[in-house]
Design a protein around this motif. Sequence first.
Motif, short mmCIF file in Angstrom:
data_model
loop_
_atom_site.label_atom_id
_atom_site.label_comp_id
_atom_site.label_asym_id
_atom_site.label_seq_id
_atom_site.Cartn_x
_atom_site.Cartn_y
_atom_site.Cartn_z
N THR A 1 -8.27 -4.84 18.26
CA THR A 1 -7.26 -4.32 19.18
C THR A 1 -6.00 -5.19 19.16
O THR A 1 -4.88 -4.69 19.07
N PHE A 2 -6.18 -6.50 19.26
CA PHE A 2 -5.04 -7.41 19.28
C PHE A 2 -4.30 -7.39 17.94
O PHE A 2 -3.06 -7.37 17.90
N GLY A 3 -5.07 -7.41 16.84
CA GLY A 3 -4.45 -7.35 15.52
C GLY A 3 -3.63 -6.08 15.34
O GLY A 3 -2.55 -6.10 14.76
N SER A 4 -4.14 -4.96 15.88
CA SER A 4 -3.44 -3.68 15.77
C SER A 4 -2.14 -3.70 16.57
O SER A 4 -1.11 -3.20 16.11
N PHE A 5 -2.18 -4.28 17.76
CA PHE A 5 -0.98 -4.35 18.59
C PHE A 5 0.11 -5.15 17.89
O PHE A 5 1.28 -4.76 17.89
N CYS A 6 -0.26 -6.26 17.29
CA CYS A 6 0.73 -7.13 16.64
C CYS A 6 1.29 -6.53 15.35
O CYS A 6 2.46 -6.73 15.02
N SER A 7 0.46 -5.76 14.63
CA SER A 7 0.85 -5.34 13.28
C SER A 7 1.37 -3.91 13.19
O SER A 7 1.87 -3.52 12.13
N THR A 8 1.29 -3.12 14.26
CA THR A 8 1.67 -1.71 14.17
C THR A 8 3.10 -1.49 13.70
O THR A 8 3.34 -0.61 12.86
N PRO A 9 4.12 -2.23 14.18
CA PRO A 9 5.48 -2.00 13.65
C PRO A 9 5.55 -2.16 12.13
O PRO A 9 6.24 -1.39 11.45
N PHE A 10 4.83 -3.12 11.58
CA PHE A 10 4.82 -3.31 10.13
C PHE A 10 4.05 -2.19 9.44
O PHE A 10 4.36 -1.82 8.31
N ASP A 11 3.06 -1.63 10.13
CA ASP A 11 2.29 -0.51 9.59
C ASP A 11 3.16 0.74 9.52
O ASP A 11 3.12 1.50 8.54
N VAL A 12 3.96 0.99 10.57
CA VAL A 12 4.89 2.13 10.58
C VAL A 12 5.86 2.01 9.41
O VAL A 12 6.09 2.97 8.66
N VAL A 13 6.44 0.83 9.26
CA VAL A 13 7.39 0.59 8.18
C VAL A 13 6.73 0.79 6.83
O VAL A 13 7.30 1.42 5.92
N LYS A 14 5.54 0.25 6.67
CA LYS A 14 4.82 0.39 5.39
C LYS A 14 4.60 1.85 5.03
O LYS A 14 4.80 2.26 3.88
N SER A 15 4.19 2.65 6.03
CA SER A 15 3.95 4.07 5.77
C SER A 15 5.24 4.77 5.33
O SER A 15 5.23 5.59 4.39
N ARG A 16 6.35 4.44 5.99
CA ARG A 16 7.63 5.07 5.63
C ARG A 16 8.06 4.65 4.21
O ARG A 16 8.53 5.48 3.42
N ILE A 17 7.92 3.36 3.90
CA ILE A 17 8.32 2.88 2.58
C ILE A 17 7.48 3.53 1.49
O ILE A 17 8.01 3.99 0.47
N GLN A 18 6.17 3.57 1.69
CA GLN A 18 5.29 4.08 0.64
C GLN A 18 5.37 5.59 0.49
O GLN A 18 4.97 6.12 -0.55
N ASN A 19 5.87 6.28 1.50
CA ASN A 19 6.01 7.74 1.40
C ASN A 19 7.39 8.14 0.89
O ASN A 19 7.70 9.32 0.81
N THR A 20 8.23 7.15 0.55
CA THR A 20 9.57 7.43 0.02
C THR A 20 9.57 7.24 -1.49
O THR A 20 9.32 6.13 -1.98
N ALA A 21 9.81 8.31 -2.21
CA ALA A 21 9.78 8.24 -3.66
C ALA A 21 10.94 7.41 -4.21
O ALA A 21 12.01 7.34 -3.60
N VAL A 22 10.71 6.78 -5.34
CA VAL A 22 11.75 6.03 -6.04
C VAL A 22 12.53 6.99 -6.92
O VAL A 22 11.96 7.62 -7.82
N VAL A 23 13.82 7.14 -6.66
CA VAL A 23 14.69 8.01 -7.46
C VAL A 23 15.76 7.13 -8.11
O VAL A 23 16.51 6.46 -7.40
N PRO A 24 15.80 7.08 -9.44
CA PRO A 24 16.78 6.23 -10.13
C PRO A 24 18.21 6.49 -9.65
O PRO A 24 18.64 7.64 -9.55
N GLY A 25 18.92 5.42 -9.34
CA GLY A 25 20.31 5.54 -8.92
C GLY A 25 20.51 5.93 -7.47
O GLY A 25 21.65 6.05 -7.02
N GLN A 26 19.43 6.12 -6.75
CA GLN A 26 19.53 6.54 -5.35
C GLN A 26 18.96 5.47 -4.43
O GLN A 26 17.85 4.98 -4.64
N MET A 27 19.74 5.07 -3.42
CA MET A 27 19.31 4.05 -2.47
C MET A 27 18.22 4.62 -1.56
O MET A 27 18.39 5.70 -0.99
N ARG A 28 17.12 3.92 -1.44
CA ARG A 28 16.04 4.36 -0.57
C ARG A 28 16.35 3.98 0.87
O ARG A 28 16.80 2.87 1.15
#
Length: 296
Positions: free
Chosen positions: A214-241
């Motif tokens: 529970t405590f680990g989840s509370f501390c790490s959730t913002p980084f988990d949200v960011v990780k999900s967004r980053i990993q769900n964003t495809a890499v497109v050459p020449g385009q800023m993610r």
Amino acid sequence: MSDPTPLPFALQFVAGAVAGISEILVMYPLDVVKTRMQLQLSTVSADERYNGVIDCFRKIIRKEGFSRLYKGITSPILMEAPKRATKFACNDEFQKFYKRSFGVERLTQPLSILSGASAGICESMVVVPFELVKIRLQDQNTTFKGPVDVVRRICKEEGILAMYNGLESTMWRHGVWNAGYFGIIFQIRSLLPAAQNKSQKTRNDLIAGTFGGTFGSFCSTPFDVVKSRIQNTAVVPGQMRKYNWTWPAVFTIYAEEGFTALYKGFLPKVLRLGPGGGILLVVFTEVSDILRNFTK
């Protein structure tokens, strides 16, 4: 008096693998719900919006079928063995290393936190490709047919290095989660009455692991949200993610969607990793004891 001698690394690895697979089989649907809520943008229509955990479960089952709650489970199952094995085995190894380095015989809470964070960083190196595959499959709008299709298309369209998108944010997530998890386990165990039998030991591990998760989840959730967004964003050459690095992504989400967006998916995450943390610790301890008896 020194701490009990830990198992050899190979046996710690086995115990961690069994614990991880046990936890994922029980708690995986909550991970699907968590990811859906984290990927959902504030611009989504009211009809499609998930208004909490129960609503998310209901809409997924009604629109996509019950089996969708286990979509992408192949990747986590393949991941859980090396992931959880790395977590526990590296944590024990780092505990031994830091006790030697600081010249102490017994583990302290600061060393427990440091060991957990170090193990989490090692764990992140193992899990990133599996996490990326899982996130892409869990997305509501996914066009991937399965894990192999995800890997094939990402390597072809985005490049093989794209399989490690989100590595930095995953290090933050796992480092923070493990530091909180093992640090709280150490503290809770010291506060609980000493176990006099096996059932009391299991109870103590379940309580300590649940609080740690529970405590680990509370501390790490913002980084988990960011990780999900980053990993769900495809890499497109020449385009800023839009989402690329952890802290800029944190500030972007905060500016556009508010502070609460950084805790999207927190409830299903803590419902999974609170009890899940207890399951992990109980199974790891039980399997470790069995293996320890075999090596006597």
